[in-house]
Write a protein that holds these residues in place. Structure first.
Motif, PDB file in Angstrom:
ATOM      1  N   GLY A  41       0.795  -1.217   0.000  1.00  0.00           N
ATOM      2  CA  GLY A  41       0.000   0.000   0.000  1.00  0.00           C
ATOM      3  C   GLY A  41       0.827   1.266   0.000  1.00  0.00           C
ATOM      4  N   LEU A 104      -6.186  12.218   4.507  1.00  0.00           N
ATOM      5  CA  LEU A 104      -6.780  11.315   3.515  1.00  0.00           C
ATOM      6  C   LEU A 104      -6.360  11.718   2.106  1.00  0.00           C
ATOM      7  CD1 LEU A 104      -8.669   8.977   2.837  1.00  0.00           C
ATOM      8  CD2 LEU A 104     -10.576  10.609   2.842  1.00  0.00           C
ATOM      9  N   LEU A 107      -2.750  10.641   1.518  1.00  0.00           N
ATOM     10  CA  LEU A 107      -2.668   9.200   1.261  1.00  0.00           C
ATOM     11  C   LEU A 107      -3.103   8.872  -0.164  1.00  0.00           C
ATOM     12  CD1 LEU A 107      -4.094   7.848   4.640  1.00  0.00           C
ATOM     13  CD2 LEU A 107      -1.824   7.332   3.716  1.00  0.00           C
ATOM     14  N   ASN A 108      -4.188   9.495  -0.607  1.00  0.00           N
ATOM     15  CA  ASN A 108      -4.701   9.226  -1.948  1.00  0.00           C
ATOM     16  C   ASN A 108      -3.739   9.704  -3.032  1.00  0.00           C
ATOM     17  OD1 ASN A 108      -7.046   8.023  -1.009  1.00  0.00           O
ATOM     18  ND2 ASN A 108      -8.215   9.932  -1.009  1.00  0.00           N
ATOM     19  N   ARG A 111      -0.563   7.471  -3.181  1.00  0.00           N
ATOM     20  CA  ARG A 111      -0.845   6.172  -3.799  1.00  0.00           C
ATOM     21  C   ARG A 111      -1.076   6.321  -5.300  1.00  0.00           C
ATOM     22  NH1 ARG A 111      -5.516   2.213  -1.559  1.00  0.00           N
ATOM     23  NH2 ARG A 111      -6.848   3.954  -2.193  1.00  0.00           N
ATOM     24  N   ASP A 134     -13.734   6.838   5.557  1.00  0.00           N
ATOM     25  CA  ASP A 134     -12.748   6.418   4.558  1.00  0.00           C
ATOM     26  C   ASP A 134     -11.338   6.426   5.150  1.00  0.00           C
ATOM     27  OD1 ASP A 134     -14.696   6.069   2.699  1.00  0.00           O
ATOM     28  OD2 ASP A 134     -14.277   7.901   1.561  1.00  0.00           O
ATOM     29  N   SER A 137     -10.806   3.509   7.562  1.00  0.00           N
ATOM     30  CA  SER A 137     -10.572   2.275   6.817  1.00  0.00           C
ATOM     31  C   SER A 137      -9.136   2.199   6.312  1.00  0.00           C
ATOM     32  CB  SER A 137     -11.548   2.193   5.639  1.00  0.00           C
ATOM     33  OG  SER A 137     -11.289   1.052   4.847  1.00  0.00           O
ATOM     34  N   ARG A 138      -8.627   3.315   5.793  1.00  0.00           N
ATOM     35  CA  ARG A 138      -7.258   3.343   5.277  1.00  0.00           C
ATOM     36  C   ARG A 138      -6.243   3.139   6.405  1.00  0.00           C
ATOM     37  NH1 ARG A 138      -6.485   6.060   0.506  1.00  0.00           N
ATOM     38  NH2 ARG A 138      -4.312   5.382   0.728  1.00  0.00           N
ATOM     39  N   MET A 142      -3.413   0.023   7.062  1.00  0.00           N
ATOM     40  CA  MET A 142      -2.009   0.396   6.895  1.00  0.00           C
ATOM     41  C   MET A 142      -1.085  -0.579   7.627  1.00  0.00           C
ATOM     42  SD  MET A 142      -0.159   4.045   7.866  1.00  0.00           S
ATOM     43  CE  MET A 142      -1.332   4.978   6.872  1.00  0.00           C
TER      44      MET A 142
END
Length: 227
Positions: A41, A104, A107-108, A111, A134, A137-138, A142
Motif C-alpha cells: 500500500g 486522507l 494518502l490518496n 498512492r 474512509d 478504513s485506510r 495500513m
C-alpha cells in the motif's frame, strides 16, 4: 543548585541507519525501513513511546528515499499537493494531525502517484480518532509496526550512544548503577543523559557514580522520567 545546572547543551546525534541499535523491541521496525520501497500500500506506520527511535528511523529512511519530513501542523489541505510532490513523506506525530481530510488527501495522492508515506505516532493508526470513515478504513489497513520499551542490554547500549553523541565517556559501573535504578524507558535514558551532560559540564568533569546518583535524585524530585 542542580536545577540551575540542567541546560540542554548543543550536540549533534548520529542518525544514520548504521547508528541505529537493533534489538528485539525494534527489529521489526528496522527491517521494514530496510525493505523500502517494498511496502504494501506504499505506506508504513511506526508507533511507540517517546524516545524509542522512531525519529532516528525516519531520518535514516528520509536519507535513503530523498523524502521530506513534516510535522502535523504542516499538513493542511492547501499544502497537500506540494507535500505529495516530494514523492516520499515522513509524517511525525501523525496522530496529532488536525485536518483529517488533508491526511486522507495525502494518502490518496501518494498512492495515485506511486509515492510513499512513513507515519510516526505514539499509538497504532487503527486507534486514532477520526471523523472520516474512509480515513479510518485506510488507517486500519495500513502496515503498522510497534517499538516496545527496551531490555537492559539495549537500554545500556542506547545510553552509551547518547553519551557518545555528546562526547561523554561513561564507565561501565556507572551504566550498571543507573540500569538498576532508572525507569525502563527510552525517555528515562534521554532525560538522564541530558542531566549528566550538564552535571559533567559538557564532559569537562568525569562521570562518576555520585554524579549518577545526583542525576537520579534530581529527576525524581523534578518529576521527570528517569528515577
Amino acid at each position: 543548585m542542580i536545577q540551575q545546572m540542567i541546560l540542554e547543551l548543543p550536540h549533534l546525534p548520529a542518525l544514520g541507519r548504521e547508528d541505529f541499535l537493533v534489538a528485539g523491541c525494534n527489529a521489526r521496525a528496522a527491517a521494514w525501513i530496510d525493505r523500502w520501497p517494498e511496502w504494501p500500500g506504499n505506506a508504513l506506520a511506526i508507533y511507540g513511546p517517546p524516545g524509542c527511535g522512531k525519529s532516528h528511523l525516519a531520518e535514516a529512511w528520509r536519507s535513503k528515499s530523498g523524502g521530506r519530513l513534516i510535522g502535523p501542523a504542516e499538513l493542511t489541505l492547501d499544502a497537500v499537493p506540494d507535500i505529495a510532490g516530494a514523492g516520499a513523506v515522513a509524517l511525525d506525530r501523525a496522530d496529532e494531525v488536525q485536518e483529517a481530510k488533508a491526511l486522507l488527501h495525502l494518502l490518496n495522492l501518494l498512492r495515485q502517484d506511486g509515492g510513499y508515506l512513513l507515519s510516526l505516532s505514539s499509538v497504532a493508526p487503527a486507534r486514532w480518532k477520526t471523523p472520516l470513515a474512509d480515513l479510518r478504513s485506510r488507517l486500519a489497513a495500513m502496515q503498522a509496526v510497534g517499538i516496545e520499551n527496551p531490555d537492559d542490554h539495549l537500554l545500556g547500549a542506547v545510553m552509551l550512544k547518547m553519551l557518545s553523541d555528546r562526547q561523554l565517556r561513561a564507565p561501565q559501573e556507572v551504566i550498571a548503577y543507573l540500569l538498576t535504578r532508572m525507569d525502563r524507558s527510552f525517555a528515562a535514558a534521554s532525560a538522564l543523559v541530558v542531566c549528566l551532560d550538564s552535571l559533567t559540564a559538557g564532559g569537562r568533569n568525569p562521570l562518576t557514580i555520585p554524579m549518577a546518583r545526583a542525576a537520579l535524585e534530581h529527576l525524581a524530585q523534578s518529576g521527570e522520567a528517569g528515577a
